[in-house]
Design a protein around this motif. Structure first.
Motif, PDB file in Angstrom:
ATOM      1  N   SER A  45      52.589  39.421  51.880  1.00  0.00           N
ATOM      2  CA  SER A  45      52.263  38.490  52.970  1.00  0.00           C
ATOM      3  C   SER A  45      51.133  39.043  53.822  1.00  0.00           C
ATOM      4  O   SER A  45      50.245  38.304  54.257  1.00  0.00           O
ATOM      5  N   ASP A 167      52.335  31.151  50.060  1.00  0.00           N
ATOM      6  CA  ASP A 167      53.210  32.331  50.162  1.00  0.00           C
ATOM      7  C   ASP A 167      54.664  31.910  49.948  1.00  0.00           C
ATOM      8  O   ASP A 167      55.272  31.313  50.831  1.00  0.00           O
ATOM      9  N   GLU A 168      55.169  32.187  48.773  1.00  0.00           N
ATOM     10  CA  GLU A 168      56.527  31.791  48.374  1.00  0.00           C
ATOM     11  C   GLU A 168      56.839  30.342  48.767  1.00  0.00           C
ATOM     12  O   GLU A 168      57.794  30.070  49.496  1.00  0.00           O
TER      13      GLU A 168
HETATM   14 MG   LIG Z   1      56.216  38.085  52.288  1.00  0.00          MG
END
Ligand SMILES: [Mg+2]
Ligand SMILES: Nc1ncnc2c1ncn2[C@@H]1O[C@H](COP(=O)(O)OP(=O)(O)OP(=O)(O)O)[C@@H](O)[C@H]1O
Length: 233
Positions: A45, A167-168
């Motif tokens: 991240s 991000d995910e």
């Molecule tokens: Mg992360």
């Protein structure tokens, strides 16, 4: 298109400074479809924040289309971020006080230039494409997680950015909705010809992409090479 040159990122916690990214270098070409993998806490991240210019590296250079981002003013960074990058986060990051349509239009409010299309028409086109047009006047907290994530993808696309950072994006979704979102993200690469970078924990998600970048202990441990298909160009 984008290039990280020996990027480091240090965080100061109390009196200690910890280095999360350690001289990380990486190049990602135009229209690549790339995943970033690595253990929890490895800095995925953090790396996405730097790629998205939401955070700056402690040292090293981040180059976008041959421009060193450290030479840009805050205004120039904001403008570039707005037009060049679309973000899709795990937590959707929608504004509950604004309707679905208003959320999708939000990046255009901060944009001062001329667009080659009408943004409202574009918003409706995206909502129809993603099957959320019947939700246009609903508020994000009144629709499902899968729908919220489709709204955030529409918002990411409203200014037609070149780069999509996810991000995910399926981290808060059940497998059925996750599948829908992943298919949409595939399309952003295959149909919309975007450069797509997706952070994931899941091998099946990474397998959809053309290149898997694995980071560990602050370094890229594999996937440094540009995707073969694109390298020939
Ligand atoms: Mg992360
Ligand atoms: N603002 C901050 N201040 C201090 N430490 C931070 C900060 N942001 C991140 N960290 C630390 O940096 C490390 C990397 O965090 P990051 O969120 O990038 O990991 P990640 O790979 O995305 O993990 P996950 O898979 O769990 O999402 C973690 O140890 C985290 O605690």
């Amino acid at each position: 298109m984008i290039k990280l040159d020996r990027i480091t990122k240090d965080f100061v916690v109390g009196t200690d400074s910890i280095q999360i990214l350690k001289e990380l270098s990486l190049e990602i070409g135009d229209q690549e479809y790339v995943s970033i993998l690595g253990p929890s806490g490895s800095g995925k991240s953090t790396l996405m924040y730097i790629l998205g210019m939401l955070d700056t590296p402690s040292s090293g250079r981040y180059i976008i289309n041959d421009k060193d981002t450290s030479t840009l003013s805050d205004d120039e960074i904001s403008r570039l971020r707005n037009v060049f990058i679309g973000f899709v986060f795990q937590q959707f990051n929608l504004i509950n006080k604004l309707s679905v349509l208003e959320n999708i239009l939000l990046p255009s409010i901060y944009y001062s230039g001329e667009l080659p299309y009408n943004v409202k028409d574009k918003a409706w086109e995206l909502m129809r494409r993603f099957g959320i047009d019947h939700r246009a006047t609903s508020y994000p907290n009144k629709i499902s997680g899968g729908e919220q994530q489709r709204v955030s993808i529409a918002r990411a696309l409203i200014l037609d950015p070149q780069l999509i950072l996810a991000d995910e994006p399926t981290g808060n979704l059940d497998s059925k909705n996750g599948e829908i979102i992943l298919d949409l993200i595939d399309e952003l690469h295959s149909k919309d010809k975007k450069t797509v970078i997706i952070v994931t924990h899941e091998a099946e998600v990474a397998a959809r992409t053309n290149r898997q970048i694995v980071i560990k202990d602050g370094y890229v441990v594999s996937g440094k090479e540009k995707s073969k298909l694109l390298k020939k160009k």
